[in-house]
Scaffold this motif. Sequence first.
Motif, short mmCIF file in Angstrom:
data_model
loop_
_atom_site.label_atom_id
_atom_site.label_comp_id
_atom_site.label_asym_id
_atom_site.label_seq_id
_atom_site.Cartn_x
_atom_site.Cartn_y
_atom_site.Cartn_z
N SER A 165 28.68 51.55 -51.83
CA SER A 165 29.89 52.18 -51.30
C SER A 165 30.68 51.18 -50.47
CB SER A 165 29.52 53.40 -50.45
OG SER A 165 28.76 53.02 -49.32
N ARG A 166 31.99 51.23 -50.61
CA ARG A 166 32.87 50.28 -49.94
C ARG A 166 33.54 50.92 -48.73
NH1 ARG A 166 36.49 48.13 -54.78
NH2 ARG A 166 36.58 50.36 -55.18
N ARG A 167 33.85 50.08 -47.79
CA ARG A 167 34.47 50.54 -46.54
C ARG A 167 35.93 50.89 -46.79
NH1 ARG A 167 36.58 49.26 -41.35
NH2 ARG A 167 35.07 49.60 -39.67
N PRO A 168 36.39 52.07 -46.35
CA PRO A 168 37.80 52.42 -46.52
C PRO A 168 38.69 51.44 -45.77
CG PRO A 168 36.50 54.36 -45.95
CD PRO A 168 35.61 53.18 -45.76
N LEU A 169 39.83 51.12 -46.37
CA LEU A 169 40.75 50.18 -45.74
C LEU A 169 41.37 50.74 -44.48
CD1 LEU A 169 42.61 48.85 -48.91
CD2 LEU A 169 40.80 47.73 -47.63
N GLU A 170 41.46 52.09 -44.41
CA GLU A 170 42.11 52.71 -43.27
C GLU A 170 41.20 52.89 -42.07
OE1 GLU A 170 42.08 53.89 -46.27
OE2 GLU A 170 44.12 53.57 -46.98
N LYS A 171 39.90 52.66 -42.25
CA LYS A 171 38.96 52.88 -41.15
C LYS A 171 39.20 51.85 -40.05
CE LYS A 171 34.04 53.49 -40.18
NZ LYS A 171 32.67 53.47 -40.74
N GLU A 172 39.17 52.33 -38.81
CA GLU A 172 39.44 51.44 -37.69
C GLU A 172 38.36 50.37 -37.56
OE1 GLU A 172 39.94 53.59 -34.10
OE2 GLU A 172 41.71 54.70 -34.78
N VAL A 173 38.79 49.20 -37.10
CA VAL A 173 37.89 48.05 -36.92
C VAL A 173 37.90 47.67 -35.45
CG1 VAL A 173 37.44 45.66 -37.56
CG2 VAL A 173 38.38 47.23 -39.24
N ASP A 174 36.69 47.45 -34.91
CA ASP A 174 36.58 47.00 -33.53
C ASP A 174 37.04 45.55 -33.45
OD1 ASP A 174 35.70 46.97 -30.77
OD2 ASP A 174 34.05 45.72 -31.47
N GLU A 175 38.19 45.32 -32.82
CA GLU A 175 38.80 44.00 -32.80
C GLU A 175 38.96 43.51 -31.37
OE1 GLU A 175 41.97 43.49 -36.01
OE2 GLU A 175 42.04 45.64 -35.62
N PHE A 176 38.67 42.22 -31.18
CA PHE A 176 38.87 41.59 -29.88
C PHE A 176 40.35 41.27 -29.71
CE2 PHE A 176 39.34 37.62 -27.46
CZ PHE A 176 38.83 38.03 -26.24
N ASN A 177 40.91 41.67 -28.59
CA ASN A 177 42.32 41.40 -28.33
C ASN A 177 42.45 40.96 -26.88
OD1 ASN A 177 45.09 41.26 -28.19
ND2 ASN A 177 45.45 43.27 -29.10
N SER A 178 42.86 39.71 -26.68
CA SER A 178 42.96 39.15 -25.34
C SER A 178 44.26 39.53 -24.65
CB SER A 178 42.84 37.63 -25.41
OG SER A 178 43.91 37.09 -26.17
N GLY A 179 45.22 40.09 -25.39
CA GLY A 179 46.49 40.46 -24.80
C GLY A 179 47.53 39.36 -24.82
N ILE A 180 47.24 38.21 -25.45
CA ILE A 180 48.22 37.14 -25.54
C ILE A 180 48.53 36.90 -27.01
CG2 ILE A 180 47.39 36.05 -23.44
CD1 ILE A 180 46.02 33.97 -25.13
N LYS A 181 49.64 36.22 -27.27
CA LYS A 181 50.05 35.91 -28.62
C LYS A 181 49.82 34.42 -28.89
CE LYS A 181 51.38 39.85 -30.22
NZ LYS A 181 50.69 40.46 -31.40
N LEU A 182 49.26 34.14 -30.07
CA LEU A 182 48.90 32.78 -30.44
C LEU A 182 49.85 32.26 -31.51
CD1 LEU A 182 45.01 33.17 -30.67
CD2 LEU A 182 46.37 32.49 -28.69
N SER A 183 50.36 31.08 -31.31
CA SER A 183 51.20 30.43 -32.31
C SER A 183 50.31 29.70 -33.32
CB SER A 183 52.14 29.44 -31.63
OG SER A 183 51.42 28.40 -31.00
N THR A 184 50.96 29.11 -34.32
CA THR A 184 50.21 28.35 -35.32
C THR A 184 49.50 27.16 -34.66
OG1 THR A 184 51.81 28.97 -37.03
CG2 THR A 184 50.37 27.11 -37.50
N LEU A 185 50.17 26.51 -33.71
CA LEU A 185 49.54 25.39 -33.00
C LEU A 185 48.33 25.86 -32.20
CD1 LEU A 185 49.64 22.40 -32.28
CD2 LEU A 185 51.18 22.97 -30.38
#
Length: 621
Positions: free
Chosen positions: A15-35
């Motif tokens: 069985s495969r994981r639904p694409l809509e299911k929430e994922v526990d993601e780390f978010n530091s609150g800052i935005k990262l550029s390509t550099l």
Amino acid sequence: MLRQALHRFGQKLVSRRPLEKEVDEFNSGIKLSTLDLVALGVGRTVGVGMYFLANEVARNQAGPSTVICFLVAGLTSLLAGLCYGEFSVRIPHSGSAYLYSYITVGELWAFITGWNLILSFVVDALAVVQAWFLMLDIFVGNQISETQQETISQYVPQVIADNLHYFFVIFLFLFVELLSMSWRGFFIVFKLFTLLRVLVLSFFIISGFMKGDPHNRKLTEEDYIQAGLNGTSSLGPPGSGGFVPFGFEGILHGSATCFYAFIGFRHIVTRVKESHNPQHSIPIGIVISQLICFLLYCGVSVALTLMVPYYQLRPGSTLPEAFLHIGWVPAYYVVAFAIFCSILISTYWGFMFPIHQMIRMMAEDNVLFPFLARIHTVAYARIISTVIFGIIAIIMVFFFGLTDLLDLRSIGTLISHSLVALCVLIIRYQPERRKEENEPQLQEENGEIEPKVQEENEENETEVQQENGGNEIQEQGETAPASEKLILRTIFFPGSPTPTPLSGWVVYVCSSLLVLLLTLLCLVLAHWPGPLSGDLVPITVIVLLLVLIIGITGVIWRQPQSSTHLPFKVPAVPLLPLLSIFVNVCLMLQMSAATWAFFGVWMLIGVAFYFGNGIQQSLVT
């Protein structure tokens, strides 16, 4: 009842994981550029392995040809990075090989991938401990190691005296794990020390080309005799001389060990939510960071073998010791101090944080013990997991040397990368899943549909069928994955320009067969010496395997690919994913039997956890 239970059990494994299911993601609150992403990839890749990995590989595996080992390992990692890059733009979540496998090939393979990643993180922690201790020992004049050998060994067994420092350093890192710091401020410091690492390695490369002796890359038997190495010494056999003293087999084994040095790019795909434009910046960040690391590693390996004859490298020596051979003692301490500081900064990323993240994600999916899902909010869950994996780390220290640990780490990573390449190969030929998965999810959220609404829907469907003259039934027949339509003509000449369930199933089966055939081909090439000696039997087996591989690859190539527009896609599918799998398997087969034995024990423990608890919890949900 038994048949239904077995059917449900088998369906759950794939069985495969639904694409809509929430994922526990780390978010530091800052935005990262390509550099920023490039700095993150370089900082996590050019890590502690570089400071002693080149010495270990050059000493008894590849000699001056260590640069070829890094070339092979870098290209292998770049192939995997391309596959990760496509998934990063295809799945809008901070990803990992565990998540990609779960969405594409099912729950069982996802658990195996996640369990391997946990092992990889444990070995990473041990590598940090080893590097930190070696750098600290340099500043105190090797008094720590001498005390272990001369004083402590008189009161405790030798194996405990040799590894006693691990207990203290692991305790230190567990204490650091309890501290906290602003992630924004730390990332600025991390980028500065990443720049410091690049400058230090660049200084090492320039020094090697300035003070190195080109003759060290083409040593002969006379050089060994003058050095007192008559075939064998305390350092081991010096090899046959020349640029490749340990032969092609040494290059393969060295490449498998060097692969450890290129695995840090995976941290980039865990920053989807923090990137300004993840669909473009993440693939670009992966490729650029891999190229920078590849140039640094190749330069360091060339400079090292120019500065020091490879047979004079001590077991367990560090990169700064090369300066002692050219008489640059101040550079020895400066570079050692810079490495020590960069290792200390990198420990903030956590001795257990990546393990906690993976355990929590697996527990939330009910493939591990559900109470571990509260690992970030409940203190006892965090403490229990930290203690358990700390004990595992200590046990591994007593049974494995540094090179063995790196090989063990590489096995788990190579398996993960192979699965991601397989997932790219499969998902490229699959029809869209989003609509199919939304329907059962909406039914669960809205409950049962009222009979009155059902009757109205049935009447509407009847009217539509009458108005369209049965076109709906005809369209369903064209797209249905009916087994009776699986004929030879439709395999090589599919009737639909877009993927259908039938074509997706064909690719799934063919991809699985190709993995098996590629593994058999690697086994024949690695453990059957006949092809090199001209023996007809192994040559015939290899030719038959190649014919089957080419034929099945042709079947996949004829299937329609997904027309979904993506900012980045792996080029030359299906060839590049298959090449990635082939090279990964070849490198895995270079590992020692003891390393595979420990890996097998680790996998048996994981399988016992899964079938003893994980599959049962997953079946309930």
